[in-house]
Design an enzyme around this catalytic site. Structure first.
Site, PDB file in Angstrom:
ATOM      1  N   SER A 232       1.142  -4.370   7.356  1.00 15.38           N
ATOM      2  CA  SER A 232       0.632  -5.508   6.591  1.00 15.38           C
ATOM      3  C   SER A 232       0.593  -5.212   5.103  1.00 15.38           C
ATOM      4  CB  SER A 232      -0.764  -5.891   7.071  1.00 15.38           C
ATOM      5  OG  SER A 232      -1.638  -4.767   6.992  1.00 15.38           O
TER       6      SER A 232
ATOM      7  N   HIS B  44      -6.681  -4.921   1.592  1.00 19.55           N
ATOM      8  CA  HIS B  44      -5.325  -5.361   1.265  1.00 19.55           C
ATOM      9  C   HIS B  44      -5.265  -5.752  -0.212  1.00 19.55           C
ATOM     10  CE1 HIS B  44      -5.208  -5.835   5.679  1.00 19.55           C
ATOM     11  NE2 HIS B  44      -3.955  -5.471   5.520  1.00 19.55           N
TER      12      HIS B  44
ATOM     13  N   ASP C 244     -11.124  -8.847   2.129  1.00 16.08           N
ATOM     14  CA  ASP C 244     -11.290  -7.883   3.209  1.00 16.08           C
ATOM     15  C   ASP C 244     -11.575  -6.481   2.677  1.00 16.08           C
ATOM     16  OD1 ASP C 244      -8.793  -6.621   2.541  1.00 16.08           O
ATOM     17  OD2 ASP C 244      -7.709  -8.016   3.830  1.00 16.08           O
TER      18      ASP C 244
END
Length: 256
Positions: free
Chosen positions: A69, A221, A218
């Site tokens: 990701s 990221h 979050d």
């Protein structure tokens, strides 16, 4: 401890939830797309890549980013992710390369190993930037297996495309996993890079990890600003590789 790692400890629980829980189905699909469609601008390797084919037709070489990701730019438009920002740097430098983003959210190194062997080596590329292992760490998977998986990816690429260059993105373990674990985890990347003569990005998220101003909600990221810094981390290592490759005669496309 580098500044980029300060605060990493407190965001690890979110990291576990948001990286490990984010497979391709967790990315918002475009209208009319199926739930497991890969986001625009990324390619998991299971289909022929039009960007790579177009690059060949335009006499441009391909830089393939393989990763999780982090590479797929989870939570952002892929055009804001670090692979796309590296493409902008390539274009500004006048280098004949096209970036293909083959990032897949939630992937562990064993899945990356299989994806490279089954699909990605069939795609045209001249340079591979490999980012894997963060999810192995967060799932508590074997460090010995992680090293084997990275080594097998290198072996697969070298066998199928002996002239291709590989750039390995190093990662750093969360501090709460302990000094010994952190030392052994980081040694995987430095060791494989040394033994297999790979170019190494020392820590992909250097200057970004743990900084709330440079990450999404979050806490892990990278946001748009963070992606710019990650792109700089990559570019410092990748640029000399691309300049060396650009000075060589163009190679044949390789395996179909």
């Amino acid at each position: 401890m580098s500044n980029g790692l300060r605060g990493f400890l407190i965001v690890v629980p979110a990291f576990c939830t948001l990286i490990l829980g984010c497979g391709r189905e967790d990315r918002k699909p475009s209208p009319g797309a199926s739930a497991d469609t890969v986001a625009v601008g990324t390619n998991d390797g299971s289909a022929e890549d039009s960007t790579g084919a177009a690059a060949r037709a335009a006499d441009r070489r391909v830089v393939m980013f393989v990763g999780t990701s982090l590479t797929a730019a989870l939570g952002l438009d892929p055009d804001l992710g670090f692979p796309a920002r590296v493409q902008a740097k390539i274009d500004s430098a006048g280098l004949p390369f096209e970036v293909v983003n083959a990032g897949v959210s939630g992937e562990i190194s064993a899945q990356a190993r299989d994806r490279v062997a089954k699909w990605l080596v069939k795609q045209p590329f001249d340079v591979m930037v490999l980012e894997t292992g963060a999810n192995d760490m967060l799932q508590g998977l074997s460090l010995a297996a992680l090293r084997r998986n990275i080594e097998q990816i290198v072996d697969t690429v070298r066998k199928a495309r002996p002239d291709a260059r590989i750039v390995l993105a190093g990662m750093v373990a969360a501090p709460n996993l302990g000094e010994r674990y952190g030392r052994e985890y980081r040694a995987i990347y430095t060791g494989v890079a040394r033994e297999d003569s790979l170019s190494l990005i020392p820590f992909l998220l250097d200057g970004v990890a743990g900084n709330p101003d440079l990450n999404l909600g979050d806490g892990i990221h990278p946001n748009e600003r963070g992606q710019r810094i990650v792109a700089e981390n990559v570019w410092r290592v990748l640029e000399p590789v691309l300049r060396e490759e650009a000075a060589k005669p163009a190679r044949a496309a390789g395996p179909p």
